[in-house]
Design an enzyme around this catalytic site. Sequence first.
Site, PDB file in Angstrom:
ATOM      1  N   ASN B 389     143.839  37.840  61.080  1.00  0.00           N
ATOM      2  CA  ASN B 389     144.634  38.361  62.174  1.00  0.00           C
ATOM      3  C   ASN B 389     143.801  39.267  63.090  1.00  0.00           C
ATOM      4  O   ASN B 389     143.480  38.901  64.214  1.00  0.00           O
ATOM      5  CB  ASN B 389     145.836  39.122  61.600  1.00  0.00           C
ATOM      6  CG  ASN B 389     146.834  39.526  62.660  1.00  0.00           C
ATOM      7  OD1 ASN B 389     146.524  39.481  63.854  1.00  0.00           O
ATOM      8  ND2 ASN B 389     148.010  39.927  62.259  1.00  0.00           N
ATOM      9  N   ASP B 390     143.405  40.405  62.565  1.00  0.00           N
ATOM     10  CA  ASP B 390     142.717  41.378  63.411  1.00  0.00           C
ATOM     11  C   ASP B 390     141.402  40.853  63.980  1.00  0.00           C
ATOM     12  O   ASP B 390     141.025  41.198  65.096  1.00  0.00           O
ATOM     13  CB  ASP B 390     142.468  42.662  62.620  1.00  0.00           C
ATOM     14  CG  ASP B 390     143.776  43.272  62.125  1.00  0.00           C
ATOM     15  OD1 ASP B 390     144.754  43.212  62.893  1.00  0.00           O
ATOM     16  OD2 ASP B 390     143.807  43.780  61.000  1.00  0.00           O
ATOM     17  N   VAL B 391     140.705  39.998  63.223  1.00  0.00           N
ATOM     18  CA  VAL B 391     139.396  39.533  63.671  1.00  0.00           C
ATOM     19  C   VAL B 391     139.491  38.515  64.811  1.00  0.00           C
ATOM     20  O   VAL B 391     138.475  38.120  65.379  1.00  0.00           O
ATOM     21  CB  VAL B 391     138.568  38.923  62.517  1.00  0.00           C
ATOM     22  CG1 VAL B 391     138.288  39.971  61.457  1.00  0.00           C
ATOM     23  CG2 VAL B 391     139.253  37.720  61.911  1.00  0.00           C
ATOM     24  N   ALA B 430     145.331  45.961  59.886  1.00  0.00           N
ATOM     25  CA  ALA B 430     145.166  47.163  60.695  1.00  0.00           C
ATOM     26  C   ALA B 430     146.510  47.642  61.237  1.00  0.00           C
ATOM     27  O   ALA B 430     146.608  48.693  61.842  1.00  0.00           O
ATOM     28  CB  ALA B 430     144.196  46.910  61.837  1.00  0.00           C
TER      29      ALA B 430
END
Lengths: 104, 463
Positions: B389-391, B430
């Site tokens: 997700n965050d990456v 995150a």
Amino acid sequence: MEHIFTFFSSHQQMIFMLILMVFVGIEVIGHVPSVLHTPLMSGANAIHGVVIVGAILVLLNADVNKPLTLVFGFIAVILGTLNVVGGFVVTDRMLEMFKKKPKK
Amino acid sequence: MNSTLLLDIIYLVASVTFILGLKMLSKPESARNGNLIAAAGMTAAILGTIFLRNNQIPSIIYILLFAAIAIGTIIGWMTAKKVKMTAMPQLVSIFNGMGGGCAALISLMEFPEHAGHMKLMITVMAGLVIGSVSFSGSVVAFLKLNGNLNSNPRIPFYNVINALILVATLGFAAYISFAGVKDMNMGVIALAMALLYGVMFVLPIGGADMPVVISLLNSFTGLAAAAGGFLYHNEVMLTGGILVGSAGTLLTVAMCEGMNRSLFSVVFGAFGAGSAAAAAGTSATGGTIKDISVADTAVLMNYAKKVVIVPGYGLAVAQAQHVMHELEALLEERGVEVSYAIHPVAGRMPGHMNVLLAESNVDYAKLKEMDDINPQFDTTDVVLIVGANDVVNPAAKTNPQSPIYGMPILEVERAKSIIVNKRSMNAGYAGIDNELFYQPKTSMLFGDAKKVVTDLVAELKSM
């Protein structure tokens, strides 16, 4: 100030080693690929398990008539052994997987 | 040859193996041998310490010593062998905590011996404080990574409060050393304060920063071991400890750079807390999301020329890496070019994802690092994001308010179509929203990673 001088003079050799080791540590790790960050951290984790040497020394020199010292020493050696054995074995397991890769 | 001299030589050799071991660990080809060499040096140092002695030791002590080593070895070995690869980060954290606890206990036992002796008490208190912080901090990090402790409670002004606890702990430890305090209870109070600081230090730090924290605590334990080296004038403890202390600090900084964050912002973090405003911003841009079925995904992938898989922690948790490899092989068989895009911090730690995929026999050459794969997204037909997700969050590039702003990401939005597999619309580790999911090119494929990929394989086989 006097304290600092006496501290320095009584630990002179140790302080020399300390300073040199700081630089060795930095040199040795330089330019490590991010792929190896986890195994490297894990390997370093196992190496600081050398604190077990201190635990062994404490236990060996412990006074048999002070049960509390024996108990603490006993626990300290267990903790240190966990750090050393667990650390090295888990690092090896991680690296084993890197090795198995079939090369093209 | 007398035994003291022999012990000194063993310590020297062990120190060299630690340096060599670390050096070899930083290259993929030699890493495994490096670990074994350091382990051999450690074994020699431990055996030497036990057996090369001039004084008589009561047998009860030997019994205790060997029992403790046996217990530690069995538990440590079994845990390290049995634990799932996904749980690796928390395991490293807990082993680190054990080392810290060991250092703190040593100092506690040496307290009454050296109380009042200023020169030695400095090192005793240093080991006590640093070891305790490392111990309680690592335990909290373990609980967080293990999912026992999910929230990141932030009491108001926690930075100020933490700083006060730290200053009070250090001040009190210094007072004990310099004022020649002999009361053992004071030592116990200092221990309790340091333990409290360790908890307070790690508690507010959010999940994505946890690897950095573990690495930092790792170097703390190194320093605590070195303090023991000072106390006993023991060379191998000093070299081993300082080596890890300095190398660990450098490694911590390298990890921060991988995420484009400063160590300062990790420790005194704006992560999560400052993101309330940012979260509000992204949800305003939010629109509708588009679902896609497994069958449609299979068709899309079957007729693609080039597919890039972005694996994340979700893939690892679902244990879907093996079936993912099967999917990749099947697509390759049908002439689709498949590669994996590995973000430097994919998984829970840098390099964690490589370990997991290597475990399921994915060809090393198929794992592409971020800088190599990013230019290739323009020619990619389908990107399959599994549990990441965050990456892949474009906010890292576009939204200066976002807590991950500036972190390099995989630029998946340049591909022709993007399929995201997630269990639900929950935010990533995150804790921030991802606008990628609302883009017209993106389709969502909800479900457990392992089930979805297994269904995909079945669907492809029937085509």
